[in-house]
Design a protein around this motif. Structure first.
Motif, PDB file in Angstrom:
ATOM      1  N   SER A  35       0.857  -1.188   0.000  1.00 56.66           N
ATOM      2  CA  SER A  35       0.000   0.000   0.000  1.00 56.66           C
ATOM      3  C   SER A  35       0.889   1.232   0.000  1.00 56.66           C
ATOM      4  CB  SER A  35      -0.919  -0.017   1.224  1.00 56.66           C
ATOM      5  OG  SER A  35      -0.153  -0.025   2.417  1.00 56.66           O
ATOM      6  N   SER A  36       0.324   2.362  -0.349  1.00 61.62           N
ATOM      7  CA  SER A  36       1.107   3.590  -0.456  1.00 61.62           C
ATOM      8  C   SER A  36       1.766   3.987   0.861  1.00 61.62           C
ATOM      9  CB  SER A  36       0.239   4.742  -0.976  1.00 61.62           C
ATOM     10  OG  SER A  36      -0.868   4.935  -0.111  1.00 61.62           O
ATOM     11  N   ASP A  37       1.154   3.634   1.982  1.00 66.35           N
ATOM     12  CA  ASP A  37       1.738   3.967   3.288  1.00 66.35           C
ATOM     13  C   ASP A  37       2.531   2.819   3.907  1.00 66.35           C
ATOM     14  OD1 ASP A  37      -0.285   2.257   3.993  1.00 66.35           O
ATOM     15  OD2 ASP A  37      -1.408   3.713   5.180  1.00 66.35           O
ATOM     16  N   GLY A  38       2.624   1.707   3.185  1.00 59.64           N
ATOM     17  CA  GLY A  38       3.425   0.577   3.651  1.00 59.64           C
ATOM     18  C   GLY A  38       2.774  -0.270   4.730  1.00 59.64           C
ATOM     19  N   LYS A  39       1.510  -0.033   5.019  1.00 57.34           N
ATOM     20  CA  LYS A  39       0.837  -0.790   6.078  1.00 57.34           C
ATOM     21  C   LYS A  39       0.446  -2.205   5.644  1.00 57.34           C
ATOM     22  CE  LYS A  39      -1.071   3.009   8.780  1.00 57.34           C
ATOM     23  NZ  LYS A  39      -2.301   3.559   9.371  1.00 57.34           N
ATOM     24  N   LEU A  40       0.376  -2.446   4.348  1.00 58.89           N
ATOM     25  CA  LEU A  40       0.009  -3.757   3.822  1.00 58.89           C
ATOM     26  C   LEU A  40       1.013  -4.144   2.744  1.00 58.89           C
ATOM     27  CD1 LEU A  40      -2.106  -6.085   3.781  1.00 58.89           C
ATOM     28  CD2 LEU A  40      -3.244  -4.825   1.952  1.00 58.89           C
ATOM     29  N   LYS A  41       1.587  -5.343   2.875  1.00 60.90           N
ATOM     30  CA  LYS A  41       2.555  -5.838   1.893  1.00 60.90           C
ATOM     31  C   LYS A  41       2.101  -7.208   1.417  1.00 60.90           C
ATOM     32  CE  LYS A  41       6.291  -3.326   4.092  1.00 60.90           C
ATOM     33  NZ  LYS A  41       7.530  -3.374   4.846  1.00 60.90           N
ATOM     34  N   ILE A  42       2.136  -7.382   0.107  1.00 63.94           N
ATOM     35  CA  ILE A  42       1.688  -8.629  -0.499  1.00 63.94           C
ATOM     36  C   ILE A  42       2.779  -9.145  -1.428  1.00 63.94           C
ATOM     37  CG2 ILE A  42       0.023  -9.616  -2.128  1.00 63.94           C
ATOM     38  CD1 ILE A  42      -2.036  -7.646  -0.934  1.00 63.94           C
ATOM     39  N   MET A  55       0.643  -7.241   7.383  1.00 66.29           N
ATOM     40  CA  MET A  55      -0.083  -5.997   7.623  1.00 66.29           C
ATOM     41  C   MET A  55       0.261  -5.401   8.976  1.00 66.29           C
ATOM     42  SD  MET A  55      -3.939  -7.430   8.237  1.00 66.29           S
ATOM     43  CE  MET A  55      -3.819  -8.599   6.914  1.00 66.29           C
ATOM     44  N   ASP A  56       0.177  -4.104   9.018  1.00 64.75           N
ATOM     45  CA  ASP A  56       0.354  -3.367  10.258  1.00 64.75           C
ATOM     46  C   ASP A  56      -0.837  -3.684  11.170  1.00 64.75           C
ATOM     47  OD1 ASP A  56      -0.093  -0.841  11.996  1.00 64.75           O
ATOM     48  OD2 ASP A  56       1.938  -0.592  11.174  1.00 64.75           O
ATOM     49  N   GLU A  57      -0.569  -3.836  12.438  1.00 62.94           N
ATOM     50  CA  GLU A  57      -1.624  -4.196  13.398  1.00 62.94           C
ATOM     51  C   GLU A  57      -2.756  -3.169  13.448  1.00 62.94           C
ATOM     52  OE1 GLU A  57      -1.345  -6.332  16.672  1.00 62.94           O
ATOM     53  OE2 GLU A  57       0.346  -7.517  15.981  1.00 62.94           O
ATOM     54  N   THR A  58      -2.473  -1.916  13.102  1.00 63.70           N
ATOM     55  CA  THR A  58      -3.524  -0.892  13.153  1.00 63.70           C
ATOM     56  C   THR A  58      -4.648  -1.186  12.156  1.00 63.70           C
ATOM     57  OG1 THR A  58      -2.341   0.515  11.577  1.00 63.70           O
ATOM     58  CG2 THR A  58      -1.926   0.903  13.927  1.00 63.70           C
ATOM     59  N   GLN A  65     -11.549  -0.552   6.502  1.00 64.41           N
ATOM     60  CA  GLN A  65     -10.272  -0.038   6.006  1.00 64.41           C
ATOM     61  C   GLN A  65      -9.394  -1.195   5.545  1.00 64.41           C
ATOM     62  OE1 GLN A  65      -7.649   1.724   8.924  1.00 64.41           O
ATOM     63  NE2 GLN A  65      -6.570   2.924   7.377  1.00 64.41           N
ATOM     64  N   LEU A  66      -9.345  -2.276   6.304  1.00 65.09           N
ATOM     65  CA  LEU A  66      -8.548  -3.446   5.922  1.00 65.09           C
ATOM     66  C   LEU A  66      -9.039  -4.012   4.591  1.00 65.09           C
ATOM     67  CD1 LEU A  66      -6.441  -5.635   6.355  1.00 65.09           C
ATOM     68  CD2 LEU A  66      -8.075  -6.812   7.857  1.00 65.09           C
ATOM     69  N   GLU A  67     -10.335  -4.114   4.433  1.00 70.09           N
ATOM     70  CA  GLU A  67     -10.888  -4.623   3.175  1.00 70.09           C
ATOM     71  C   GLU A  67     -10.477  -3.742   2.004  1.00 70.09           C
ATOM     72  OE1 GLU A  67     -15.035  -4.737   4.179  1.00 70.09           O
ATOM     73  OE2 GLU A  67     -14.893  -6.749   5.056  1.00 70.09           O
ATOM     74  N   LEU A  70      -6.827  -4.337   1.202  1.00 67.37           N
ATOM     75  CA  LEU A  70      -6.635  -5.636   0.541  1.00 67.37           C
ATOM     76  C   LEU A  70      -7.042  -5.570  -0.928  1.00 67.37           C
ATOM     77  CD1 LEU A  70      -7.794  -8.086   3.326  1.00 67.37           C
ATOM     78  CD2 LEU A  70      -5.512  -7.994   2.299  1.00 67.37           C
ATOM     79  N   VAL A  71      -8.198  -4.996  -1.194  1.00 64.37           N
ATOM     80  CA  VAL A  71      -8.682  -4.919  -2.577  1.00 64.37           C
ATOM     81  C   VAL A  71      -7.707  -4.115  -3.438  1.00 64.37           C
ATOM     82  CG1 VAL A  71     -10.496  -3.958  -4.061  1.00 64.37           C
ATOM     83  CG2 VAL A  71     -11.117  -5.282  -2.037  1.00 64.37           C
ATOM     84  N   LEU A  72      -7.335  -2.929  -2.982  1.00 61.71           N
ATOM     85  CA  LEU A  72      -6.447  -2.071  -3.771  1.00 61.71           C
ATOM     86  C   LEU A  72      -5.074  -2.697  -3.996  1.00 61.71           C
ATOM     87  CD1 LEU A  72      -7.309   1.405  -2.198  1.00 61.71           C
ATOM     88  CD2 LEU A  72      -7.901   0.605  -4.496  1.00 61.71           C
ATOM     89  N   THR A  73      -4.486  -3.209  -2.938  1.00 61.88           N
ATOM     90  CA  THR A  73      -3.128  -3.743  -3.029  1.00 61.88           C
ATOM     91  C   THR A  73      -3.103  -5.060  -3.794  1.00 61.88           C
ATOM     92  OG1 THR A  73      -2.671  -2.655  -0.925  1.00 61.88           O
ATOM     93  CG2 THR A  73      -1.045  -4.234  -1.694  1.00 61.88           C
ATOM     94  N   LEU A  74      -4.082  -5.927  -3.564  1.00 62.48           N
ATOM     95  CA  LEU A  74      -4.147  -7.179  -4.318  1.00 62.48           C
ATOM     96  C   LEU A  74      -4.352  -6.907  -5.807  1.00 62.48           C
ATOM     97  CD1 LEU A  74      -6.193  -9.453  -1.918  1.00 62.48           C
ATOM     98  CD2 LEU A  74      -3.924  -9.947  -2.833  1.00 62.48           C
ATOM     99  N   ASN A  75      -5.215  -5.958  -6.142  1.00 59.61           N
ATOM    100  CA  ASN A  75      -5.426  -5.641  -7.554  1.00 59.61           C
ATOM    101  C   ASN A  75      -4.153  -5.129  -8.222  1.00 59.61           C
ATOM    102  OD1 ASN A  75      -8.077  -6.498  -7.861  1.00 59.61           O
ATOM    103  ND2 ASN A  75      -8.926  -4.537  -7.245  1.00 59.61           N
ATOM    104  N   LYS A  76      -3.395  -4.294  -7.528  1.00 63.34           N
ATOM    105  CA  LYS A  76      -2.121  -3.810  -8.090  1.00 63.34           C
ATOM    106  C   LYS A  76      -1.146  -4.965  -8.275  1.00 63.34           C
ATOM    107  CE  LYS A  76      -1.063  -0.474  -5.185  1.00 63.34           C
ATOM    108  NZ  LYS A  76      -0.446   0.689  -4.533  1.00 63.34           N
ATOM    109  N   ALA A  77      -1.067  -5.866  -7.302  1.00 64.26           N
ATOM    110  CA  ALA A  77      -0.158  -7.008  -7.394  1.00 64.26           C
ATOM    111  C   ALA A  77      -0.568  -7.939  -8.532  1.00 64.26           C
ATOM    112  CB  ALA A  77      -0.133  -7.766  -6.071  1.00 64.26           C
ATOM    113  N   ILE A  78      -1.853  -8.194  -8.656  1.00 64.71           N
ATOM    114  CA  ILE A  78      -2.351  -9.073  -9.714  1.00 64.71           C
ATOM    115  C   ILE A  78      -2.091  -8.455 -11.084  1.00 64.71           C
ATOM    116  CG2 ILE A  78      -4.455 -10.038 -10.747  1.00 64.71           C
ATOM    117  CD1 ILE A  78      -5.451 -10.434  -7.793  1.00 64.71           C
TER     118      ILE A  78
END
Length: 108
Positions: A35-42, A55-58, A65-67, A70-78
């Motif tokens: 994610s742009s803020d680094g809170k989620l890495k895939i 993922m960051d615990e926050t 927010q988590l959903e 996940l959607v944004l970051t997974l779509n970029k990775a895919i």
């Protein structure tokens, strides 16, 4: 003419084997996205298999927010994995095609 057909059939079988080998190799090509803020890495393979999610615990405090993350970051990775996959397989397929005038435009 019959020899040409046999040669093309042999080339087709060889290309099929190269495609199979490329697909297997793409299982080991890893693509990292975050994610742009680094809170989620895939991490995902070029064959679009998810290998890890960090993922960051926050993010665990807000389901919505988590959903979204996940959607944004997974779509970029895919999308990145699909581009790598298609580029690699197209190169193998193009290499294995007989030289037919005008066919180059299909692989650009």
């Amino acid at each position: 003419m019959f020899g040409d057909i046999m040669g093309m059939m042999g080339k087709l079988k060889e290309t099929q084997e190269k495609v199979k080998q490329t697909k297997e190799r793409l299982n080991s090509v890893l693509i990292d996205e975050q994610s742009s803020d680094g809170k989620l890495k895939i991490t995902i393979t070029a064959n679009r298999e998810i290998k890890s999610i960090e993922m960051d615990e926050t993010l665990l405090q807000d389901k919505e927010q988590l959903e979204d993350y996940l959607v944004l970051t997974l779509n970029k990775a895919i999308e990145k994995a699909t581009n790598v996959n298609e580029t690699e397989l197209a190169a193998v397929a193009k290499d294995g095609m007989p030289n037919i005038p005008g066919m180059d435009s299909f692989f650009k």
